[in-house]
Design a protein around this motif. Structure first.
Motif, mmCIF file in Angstrom:
data_model
loop_
_atom_site.group_PDB
_atom_site.id
_atom_site.type_symbol
_atom_site.label_atom_id
_atom_site.label_comp_id
_atom_site.label_asym_id
_atom_site.label_seq_id
_atom_site.Cartn_x
_atom_site.Cartn_y
_atom_site.Cartn_z
ATOM 1 N N PHE A 205 -73.211 -74.129 -19.249
ATOM 2 C CA PHE A 205 -73.228 -74.171 -20.714
ATOM 3 C C PHE A 205 -74.372 -73.289 -21.218
ATOM 4 O O PHE A 205 -75.546 -73.569 -20.957
ATOM 5 N N ALA A 206 -74.046 -72.235 -21.934
ATOM 6 C CA ALA A 206 -75.074 -71.353 -22.494
ATOM 7 C C ALA A 206 -75.665 -71.967 -23.758
ATOM 8 O O ALA A 206 -74.986 -72.675 -24.505
ATOM 9 N N LEU A 219 -77.983 -75.120 -20.168
ATOM 10 C CA LEU A 219 -78.131 -76.491 -19.711
ATOM 11 C C LEU A 219 -77.968 -76.458 -18.192
ATOM 12 O O LEU A 219 -77.025 -75.865 -17.684
ATOM 13 N N ARG A 220 -78.873 -77.087 -17.488
ATOM 14 C CA ARG A 220 -78.881 -76.950 -16.026
ATOM 15 C C ARG A 220 -77.599 -77.516 -15.409
ATOM 16 O O ARG A 220 -77.126 -78.590 -15.802
ATOM 17 N N ARG A 254 -71.766 -79.132 -16.378
ATOM 18 C CA ARG A 254 -70.894 -78.072 -15.878
ATOM 19 C C ARG A 254 -69.655 -78.016 -16.756
ATOM 20 O O ARG A 254 -68.986 -79.035 -16.959
ATOM 21 N N ASN A 255 -69.369 -76.847 -17.253
ATOM 22 C CA ASN A 255 -68.249 -76.680 -18.181
ATOM 23 C C ASN A 255 -66.945 -76.568 -17.388
ATOM 24 O O ASN A 255 -66.367 -75.489 -17.254
ATOM 25 N N GLU A 256 -66.487 -77.701 -16.863
ATOM 26 C CA GLU A 256 -65.309 -77.730 -16.008
ATOM 27 C C GLU A 256 -64.092 -77.129 -16.700
ATOM 28 O O GLU A 256 -63.896 -77.296 -17.911
ATOM 29 N N ILE A 257 -63.269 -76.432 -15.926
ATOM 30 C CA ILE A 257 -62.118 -75.714 -16.482
ATOM 31 C C ILE A 257 -61.084 -76.667 -17.051
ATOM 32 O O ILE A 257 -60.633 -76.514 -18.191
ATOM 33 N N SER A 258 -60.686 -77.662 -16.258
ATOM 34 C CA SER A 258 -59.657 -78.605 -16.733
ATOM 35 C C SER A 258 -59.932 -79.983 -16.150
ATOM 36 O O SER A 258 -59.290 -80.394 -15.186
ATOM 37 N N PRO A 259 -60.904 -80.715 -16.730
ATOM 38 C CA PRO A 259 -61.255 -82.032 -16.190
ATOM 39 C C PRO A 259 -60.172 -83.065 -16.489
ATOM 40 O O PRO A 259 -59.984 -83.475 -17.627
ATOM 41 N N VAL A 266 -66.213 -84.265 -14.453
ATOM 42 C CA VAL A 266 -66.707 -84.398 -15.824
ATOM 43 C C VAL A 266 -67.621 -83.228 -16.164
ATOM 44 O O VAL A 266 -68.026 -82.456 -15.300
ATOM 45 N N ARG A 267 -67.946 -83.118 -17.440
ATOM 46 C CA ARG A 267 -68.780 -82.001 -17.897
ATOM 47 C C ARG A 267 -70.248 -82.374 -18.038
ATOM 48 O O ARG A 267 -71.104 -81.507 -18.086
ATOM 49 N N GLU A 268 -70.529 -83.653 -18.131
ATOM 50 C CA GLU A 268 -71.912 -84.140 -18.167
ATOM 51 C C GLU A 268 -72.006 -85.304 -17.203
ATOM 52 O O GLU A 268 -71.183 -86.219 -17.257
ATOM 53 N N PHE A 269 -72.991 -85.273 -16.315
ATOM 54 C CA PHE A 269 -73.042 -86.284 -15.266
ATOM 55 C C PHE A 269 -74.467 -86.442 -14.768
ATOM 56 O O PHE A 269 -75.347 -85.625 -15.061
ATOM 57 N N THR A 270 -74.670 -87.509 -14.006
ATOM 58 C CA THR A 270 -75.982 -87.787 -13.427
ATOM 59 C C THR A 270 -75.985 -87.375 -11.967
ATOM 60 O O THR A 270 -75.086 -87.743 -11.208
ATOM 61 N N MET A 271 -77.006 -86.609 -11.589
ATOM 62 C CA MET A 271 -77.187 -86.189 -10.208
ATOM 63 C C MET A 271 -78.449 -86.826 -9.647
ATOM 64 O O MET A 271 -79.399 -87.108 -10.389
#
Length: 600
Positions: A205-206, A219-220, A254-259, A266-271
C-alpha cells in the motif's frame, strides 16, 4: 464443557455451521459491514479478540521469554527508500490476470489451482470415489444444484499432469502460468471467459508522509525491516554478543489481488516475526539437542520439482545431518514452530513443513520452510515461514546508508596474512574522475584478489580499464592508484551476521485452530462445539448459578476471585436450563465450568 466431554459421537465436519457460529458469536466479521464491507478486511469481536490476544501471549512466552529475545515495536509507516533498498518495491508482487470481458481480477496461481483441483474432484466423482462426508449449508447446496457441473472422467495422463502441475505450482513464473492457462483452457470459473496474460502486481500500500506528500512511503508488508535498521542498537544493547534474536508482534498490510478466503487471505493482519542473528561461519544452535529427536512431516523441494507431494517423516536431527534442512539454527526454529502450533491446539496430523522451490524462494532467502496447516478453505495453507535470509538485508541497508551493520569480534590469536592493497592518489583520482570517483572507488574496493592482480599487471604496462555496472569504461594509470602486496595483521574479525527468520501469520493460525477445534454432537448437530485448549480459550471458566437471584453474592465472590487470579470467567445466570447454558458456552470454547448450587 468442551474439553471434558466424553464418549462423544462426532458429526462430520460442516464448514457452513462453523462459519455461522463464528459470525453469530462474533468471533470476527467483515469490517464496515453496514456500509457493504471491503473484501479482505475483518474486525474481531470479543471472543476473537481474546483468542488472538491469548495466542500472542503464548507466542511471547514460547519464544520471547523462553529464548530470551529482545522485543521491538517499530513503526508501520515506512519511507519508500527503505523498501527500495530491501527490494520490495521491485520484487514484492504476485501475478494477476483479468477476465477479458468483465475485467474481474484474479490471482493467476490461485486460478490455476482452483480450476485444476475442481476438475480432479469431478474426475474422482466420475470414477466413483467417495467424497469426504461434509454436511453443506442447505442454501449453498441449493445454489450449487442449480448450476451443477456434470462429473467427467479424465484421461489417466491428464490426471497425472494436473497433479504434477499442482505439486510444482509455487515454482511457476508469470509467463509460465499464462502458458498453463492457454494449454489447459483455464478460464474464469465464474464467467467462463478467457483471461489475460499474467501481469505483476506490487502488493504494498503506497502512502505519503508530510502535509505536502514530499516523502513517499508505504504501509509495511512485514515487520522485518524495522528489526534490520535497528540492528546496531540491538547489538549494542546485547553487549555486542552474537547470536541473539529480536522479536516483534505488529500489524502489516498487503494489497491482496482477490481476497476470497476469510482470515486466510486479508489485506490487514497481525504478524509475529523473529530475526535471529548468527555468525555465517557457525550456524549451530546451543539448544539443538533438545529438539533433535522431534519427528516432523517434511516435503522437500526435490519431491515437488519431480511433480509429487508426498511427505517424509524424519527427525529434525536427521534432516539437518542429511542437509535436507540447511543448518541447525534453521532446524531448531522449525522444531520450535511445530511445538508452538501443537501447544495452542493445531492438529499435528494436519501440519507439515514444505520447503520452497527455486523460483518461489524470496529474493533474500537461501533456504525456507513453510509450516502448512490443512484446512477446508485453502487446503494446505502457509501459516508460518522460516527462512535463512543470509546477510542480504543488513548488507543492502549498510551499503545504502553507509552505516556499518556489522559485528566486530576480538580474535584470541591475531590473524597474519598477505593481500593486495589499493592506495589512491586522491588528488589525481578526484581530478580525473570527478563525481564518478566515489562509485569507481567502491567498484575497485570490492574486486577480488585475482582481479586486482590482473589490474596490477596491466598498470605495470601503462594502464588498465574498469567497466562500471552501467557499461561505462574508465581508464586507470599509475598516476591514479597503486596496488601493492602487504602483510596484514588482524586482531579483530569483522563480519555481517546472517539472519534466520520465523514469520507467523496469526490470523491464518487462528482460523485453522478454530477449524481444527470445531465439532458437533451427533445428537445435537445444530449446536457446534469448540474444543479450544485452556491456554488460548477466550473464557477459561463459565460460572453457572443453579437458581437465578439466590446466588448473587456468591457469584460475585467467585467471579472476583477468579479474575484477581488472572483467570477470565463469564457468568451465565439466564433462565435457560443448566444443560443449555453449558451447551451454548461450548460454542465459545470455554474449557471449564463451575455450577453454584444450594450445597455451596
Amino acid at each position: 464443557m468442551a474439553n471434558i466431554t466424553v464418549n462423544k459421537t462426532v458429526h462430520p465436519f460442516d464448514r457452513a455451521r462453523l462459519e455461522s457460529l463464528l459470525s453469530r458469536r462474533f468471533f470476527y466479521a467483515p469490517a464496515f459491514e453496514i456500509y457493504g464491507g471491503v473484501a479482505g478486511l475483518y474486525d474481531y469481536g470479543p471472543p476473537g479478540s481474546s483468542l488472538n490476544a491469548n495466542i500472542i501471549a503464548e507466542w511471547r512466552k514460547h519464544f520471547i521469554v523462553e529464548e530470551h529475545m529482545l522485543e521491538l515495536d517499530t513503526t508501520i509507516m515506512t519511507p519508500a527508500t527503505v523498501f527500495e533498498t530491501s527490494g520490495h518495491v521491485a520484487r514484492f508482487a504476485d501475478w494477476m490476470v483479468k477476465d477479458k470481458v468483465t475485467g474481474d481480477v484474479l490471482r493467476a496461481d490461485h486460478l490455476v489451482k482452483n480450476v485444476l483441483q475442481a476438475r480432479l474432484a469431478l474426475d474422482k466423482e466420475a470414477r466413483g470415489f467417495a467424497a469426504e462426508p461434509v454436511v453443506e449449508d442447505p442454501k449453498q447446496k441449493k445454489k450449487k444444484d442449480k448450476t451443477k457441473v456434470k462429473a467427467v472422467k479424465l484421461e489417466d495422463a491428464t490426471v497425472a499432469e494436473y497433479e504434477k502441475i499442482l505439486a510444482q505450482l509455487d515454482n511457476y513464473s508469470g509467463p509460465e502460468l499464462g502458458q498453463l492457462c492457454r494449454d489447459h483452457k483455464i478460464t474464469n470459473p465464474d464467467t467462463d471467459n478467457e483471461v489475460s496474460e499474467p501481469q505483476e502486481f506490487n502488493l504494498m500500500f503506497a502512502s505519503s508522509i508530510g502535509p505536502t506528500g514530499q516523502h513517499p512511503g508505504y504501509l509495511r508488508p512485514e515487520t522485518a525491516q524495522g528489526h534490520f535498521v535497528n540492528f546496531a542498537r540491538l547489538l549494542d544493547f546485547n553487549n555486542n554478543r552474537l547470536p541473539f534474536a529480536s522479536a516483534q508482534v505488529g500489524r502489516s498490510f498487503r494489497n491482496e489481488i482477490s481476497p476470497r478466503a476469510g482470515l486466510l487471505r486479508v489485506r490487514e493482519f497481525t504478524m509475529a516475526e523473529i530475526e535471529h542473528y548468527v555468525d555465517p561461519e557457525d550456524k549451530s544452535h546451543e539448544r539443538f539437542d533438545e529438539v533433535r529427536d522431534l519427528e516432523l512431516e517434511l516435503l522437500d523441494r526435490h519431491v515437488q520439482v519431480a511433480g509429487a507431494s508426498h511427505t517424509a517423516r524424519m527427525t529434525i536431527g536427521e534432516a539437518v545431518d542429511k542437509g535436507v534442512i540447511a543448518n541447525q539454527t534453521l532446524g531448531y526454529f522449525v522444531a520450535r514452530i511445530y511445538q508452538f502450533l501443537v501447544k495452542i491446539g493445531i492438529n499435528p496430523k494436519r501440519l507439515r513443513f514444505r520447503q520452497h522451490m527455486g523460483n518461489e524462494m524470496a529474493h533474500y532467502a537461501t533456504d525456507c520452510w513453510d509450516a502448512e496447516i490443512e484446512n477446508s478453505v485453502g487446503g494446505w495453507t502457509e501459516c508460518v515461514g522460516c527462512a535463512d535470509r543470509a546477510a542480504y538485508d543488513l548488507s543492502v541497508h549498510s551499503k545504502k546508508t553507509g552505516t556499518p551493520l556489522i559485528v566486530r569480534q576480538q580474535l584470541a590469536q591475531p590473524k597474519v596474512f598477505e593481500k593486495e592493497v589499493v592506495t589512491y592518489n586522491k588528488k589525481n583520482f578526484g581530478k580525473t574522475f570527478g563525481r564518478d570517483g566515489n562509485a569507481l572507488q567502491e567498484i575497485i574496493n570490492n574486486l577480488d584478489e585475482p582481479t586486482l592482480l590482473k589490474i596490477k599487471g596491466e598498470l605495470a604496462q601503462g594502464s588498465a580499464t574498469i567497466t562500471s555496472l552501467d557499461g561505462r569504461e574508465f581508464k586507470l594509470t599509475p598516476d591514479h592508484l597503486s596496488i601493492d602486496r602487504k602483510t596484514i595483521k588482524e586482531s579483530v574479525r569483522e563480519y555481517t551476521p546472517n539472519v534466520i527468520e520465523p514469520s507467523f501469520g496469526l490470523g491464518r493460525i487462528m482460523y485453522c485452530l478454530l477449524e481444527h477445534s470445531f465439532w458437533s454432537r451427533e445428537q445435537d448437530v445444530e449446536r457446534g462445539v469448540l474444543s479450544l485448549p485452556a491456554v488460548v480459550a477466550p473464557t477459561k471458566v463459565l460460572i453457572v448459578p443453579l437458581s437465578t437471584g439466590h446466588f448473587d453474592a456468591l457469584v460475585k465472590d467467585v467471579s472476583t476471585k477468579l479474575r484477581k487470579a488472572g483467570v477470565f470467567s463469564r457468568v451465565d445466570d439466564s433462565s435457560a436450563s443448566i444443560g443449555k447454558r453449558y451447551a451454548r458456552n461450548d460454542e465459545l470454547g470455554t474449557p471449564f465450568g463451575v455450577t453454584l448450587d444450594f450445597a455451596c
